[in-house]
Enzyme design. Structure first.
Site, mmCIF file in Angstrom:
data_model
loop_
_atom_site.group_PDB
_atom_site.id
_atom_site.type_symbol
_atom_site.label_atom_id
_atom_site.label_comp_id
_atom_site.label_asym_id
_atom_site.label_seq_id
_atom_site.Cartn_x
_atom_site.Cartn_y
_atom_site.Cartn_z
ATOM 1 N N LYS A 61 0.804 -1.218 0.000
ATOM 2 C CA LYS A 61 0.000 0.000 0.000
ATOM 3 C C LYS A 61 0.843 1.278 0.000
ATOM 4 O O LYS A 61 0.366 2.346 -0.403
ATOM 5 C CB LYS A 61 -0.931 0.002 1.211
ATOM 6 N N SER A 318 0.861 -9.798 -0.279
ATOM 7 C CA SER A 318 0.634 -8.359 -0.261
ATOM 8 C C SER A 318 0.931 -7.678 1.063
ATOM 9 O O SER A 318 1.103 -6.461 1.099
ATOM 10 C CB SER A 318 -0.816 -8.062 -0.651
#
Length: 517
Positions: A61, A318
């Site tokens: 992110k 992720s």
């Protein structure tokens, strides 16, 4: 909210241009693309892991958040920014704010893992104010909208923004550069769709033969449902196990890009994700969060369905912002998720030699769990976990037990049995008249359980109550409530006002066999 972008859409040319010029490497690093040696050998399929858990904030992110904030003009920087996030986007915004000297207000749901809340404050320092509001990302987003309107902040969207999508697309840019040879598919976890949109758009522009496959949990599948419907849909509820992808509505821009470029969507369950967390640990000695292991769970499911391919498959790991206490739950469910454990309720005669015959029927297989309490003089009901090597072995076990005259109820896929009843065997009571059985979920926050009990009708007796802290961000309880037949309508009205997700388990076969008089 202010408009997310000057463009209503993002063409392939625009995405490529913005990705190649993205300013992610001021703070982000190029992460490793490494083989999952043990898993590859077990699947007979070359598997590569894109290690976004190696970023400074332990999540991809950071890429999109920094790229968006680096593009702000002087006026926007002076007014400051605001973001809503369940955790990982918040950490990226916090680090970007500290590096760029921009004041940031970050709204996080009360249910956000404490490890993520602490990290936001640590990365942002004096530049960041954390506001906790609501139980979901959508609640936090609504609170952020109110604050934005009051103070004129620039909203940094976690996924539906061209600069954010281009920042996330640098993950695909690295994968194609790190592995220029053949690739069968890239598996990407999906919440709002920013990472999937960026990866799919970039890959299809340069390597259209490579499949891009999104992976979601079955209880938070907004993108999959939207693609099926041909337009973005709103989910009434989302599962909370994978908090990083618990989004009720995908972005308009991310949806449009995914609709054009994504080859397929795969849905996985909690057990499969837990098994994938263990797979990553065994190959890397790192522990991803549920969203971080989701892509690998989807890859494994794809191989099981379509068979192994010669070309490698890539799973994007992720993130790794996992509360330590949640590991208890992950370890407990990983065996079932890997199809290495079958769980049964077995009825055997209450007589000498029955247990010996039962063990003979298992044919030297290892028993992983055994719960028993005498029920009556004629029969005994046993909750048993048995180690297996493949899913179809369950049928062989059931046939063997039936051949020995035992009644068998397969509980391997029964959520109620795996969460609660395994700890409560032998709990029948002749006093539990008019009992209804319900499962409830509520955020793990101060006062949630008190609020639940405070809403109960004083004449309804709680005849069964089971709660176990799983180390997750939400609690689960099992409640038996004695409600007379003529008060059932009043009870249904009570459920509607309570505000917690619930499920009626009164007719669950495991409950009726093991707990009901």
């Amino acid at each position: 909210m202010q408009p997310i972008a000057p463009e209503a859409d993002l063409s392939e040319h625009q995405l490529l241009r913005q990705t190649l010029s993205a300013r992610v490497y001021d703070v982000a690093r190029e992460t490793a693309l490494e083989p999952a040696t043990l898993l590859s050998a077990r699947l007979g399929q070359p598997v590569l892991l894109k290690r976004e858990d190696q970023q400074p904030v332990f999540s991809f992110k950071l890429r999109g958040a920094y790229n968006r904030m680096a593009s702000l003009d002087a006026g926007q920087r002076a007014r400051g920014v605001i973001a809503a996030s369940a955790g990982n986007h918040a950490q990226g915004v916090a680090l970007a704010a500290a590096r760029l000297g921009i004041r940031a207000v970050i709204v996080m749901p009360v249910t956000a893992p404490q490890v993520k809340v602490d990290a936001v404050r640590r990365f942002g320092g004096a530049q960041v104010e954390v506001v906790l509001a609501g139980d979901s990302y959508s609640d936090a987003q609504a609170a952020a909208a109110r604050l934005q309107a009051e103070h004129g902040y620039t909203f940094v969207h976690p996924f539906d923004d061209p600069a954010v999508i281009a920042g996330q697309a640098t993950v695909a840019m690295e994968i194609l550069r790190q592995h220029p040879g053949p690739l069968h598919a890239i598996f990407v976890p999906v919440g709002g769709g920013g990472l999937l949109a960026g990866v799919a758009g970039y890959v299809k522009a340069l390597r259209p033969e490579v499949k891009v496959i999104g992976v979601q949990t079955a209880d938070s599948d907004a993108m999959a449902q939207s693609l099926d419907a041909g337009e973005p849909v709103n989910l009434a509820e989302v599962g909370l196990f994978s908090d990083g992808t618990a989004v009720k509505r995908v972005g308009d821009l991310t949806f449009a890009l995914c609709q054009r470029h994504v080859d397929a969507m795969v849905r996985v369950d909690t057990d499969a994700i837990c098994a994938a967390i263990r797979d990553v640990f065994q190959d890397t000695r790192s522990v991803p969060e549920p969203a971080g292991a989701m892509a690998l769970a989807g890859l494994k499911q794809y191989v099981a369905t379509h068979g192994a391919q010669q070309a490698p498959m890539v799973a994007v790991v992720s993130g790794a912002n996992l509360n330590f206490d949640r590991l208890r739950f992950v370890a407990e469910r990983a065996e079932v998720g890997e199809q290495r454990e079958a769980v049964f309720a077995v009825t055997i005669p209450e007589e000498r030699g029955s247990f010996r015959r039962f063990c003979t029927a298992l044919d030297q297989r290892s028993i992983t769990e055994f719960n028993y309490r005498i029920g009556n003089a004629a029969e005994a009901h046993i909750f048993v976990g048995v180690q297996t090597s493949r899913r179809d072995e369950r049928e062989t076990l059931i046939e063997a037990l039936h051949a020995h005259g035992f009644g068998v109820l397969d509980l391997t896929d029964d959520e109620l049995a795996k969460l609660h009843l395994r700890h409560m065997i032998g709990g029948r009571s002749p006093l539990a008249k008019d009992e209804l059985l319900y499962r409830f979920e509520f955020p793990e926050r101060p006062g949630a359980l008190t609020r639940f009990l405070g809403h109960m009708h004083p004449d309804w007796n709680i005849s069964l109550f089971h709660y176990r802290n799983q180390g997750a961000d939400y609690g689960r309880i099992l409640v038996g409530i004695q409600v007379p037949t003529d008060e059932r309508a009043l009870f249904q009205a009570f459920l509607q006002t309570l505000g917690y997700p619930y499920r009626d388990e009164s007719e669950n076969p495991a409950y009726r066999l093991l707990l009901r008089e």
